[in-house]
Design an enzyme around this catalytic site. Structure first.
Site, PDB file in Angstrom:
ATOM      1  N   CYS A   4       3.621  -9.098  -0.211  1.00 34.43           N
ATOM      2  CA  CYS A   4       4.812  -8.886   0.616  1.00 34.43           C
ATOM      3  C   CYS A   4       5.800  -7.959  -0.228  1.00 34.43           C
ATOM      4  O   CYS A   4       5.451  -7.561  -1.382  1.00 34.43           O
ATOM      5  CB  CYS A   4       5.279 -10.130   1.224  1.00 34.43           C
ATOM      6  N   SER A   5       7.096  -8.362  -0.024  1.00 29.12           N
ATOM      7  CA  SER A   5       8.123  -7.749  -0.809  1.00 29.12           C
ATOM      8  C   SER A   5       8.173  -8.475  -2.239  1.00 29.12           C
ATOM      9  O   SER A   5       8.180  -7.695  -3.098  1.00 29.12           O
ATOM     10  CB  SER A   5       9.457  -7.942  -0.089  1.00 29.12           C
TER      11      SER A   5
END
Length: 163
Positions: A95-96
């Protein structure tokens, strides 16, 4: 669920992560039930399946090459496992920063997948290590969707994009 908790925490508490390291941040939000893989080690992998656990708008802005967008808020395990035939294959979820991806990786582990990893530092660390990301047209891009302005401080390279 972590997504909503993060919004609530950031909105109500005004917590600043300015003094915190990435390692400390991940220890705050993750149980570390899924082993991490570094951006450098993932860049050397030949046969790993890469799953992007960010939302579609984030994925369209930038993603790792050949990553499959599985989302977070509307993640569907049944739909995802149809794409993952071999339960022993190396699967890397990102993800981020590596927080939402741990949740998705845990669901895969509970479904019987035995070789699941969480990308340490997510797409931010990937880009911070000068590794390429691609837009919705599969063209290399410098833009990185940063989830929020608060989390964008962890991205040191590339162009920060917000919704």
């Amino acid at each position: 669920m972590k997504n909503k908790i993060l919004y609530i925490l950031l909105f109500f508490s005004g917590i600043s992560f300015a003094q915190e390291s990435l390692s400390e941040l991940l220890k705050t939000y993750n149980s570390e039930s899924i082993p991490y893989i570094s951006a450098e080690d993932l860049s050397k992998q030949q046969n790993a399946i890469i799953l992007d656990s960010r939302e579609l708008s984030e994925y369209k802005t930038s993603h790792l090459q050949h990553a499959i967008c599985v989302g977070y808020d509307n993640f569907k395990l049944k739909k995802t496992v149809k794409k993952l035939k071999n339960k022993q294959q190396t699967i890397v979820v990102y993800c981020s920063l590596g927080i939402r991806s741990e949740d998705i990786a845990e669901k895969l582990k509970k479904a019987g997948y035995t070789n699941v990893y969480n990308l340490y530092g997510g797409i931010f660390e990937w880009k911070n290590n000068n590794l390429p990301v691609y837009n919705s047209k599969e063209k290399e891009t410098d833009s990185i969707h940063t989830f929020s302005k608060e989390w964008s401080k962890w991205l040191n390279k590339g162009t920060k994009v917000y919704d």
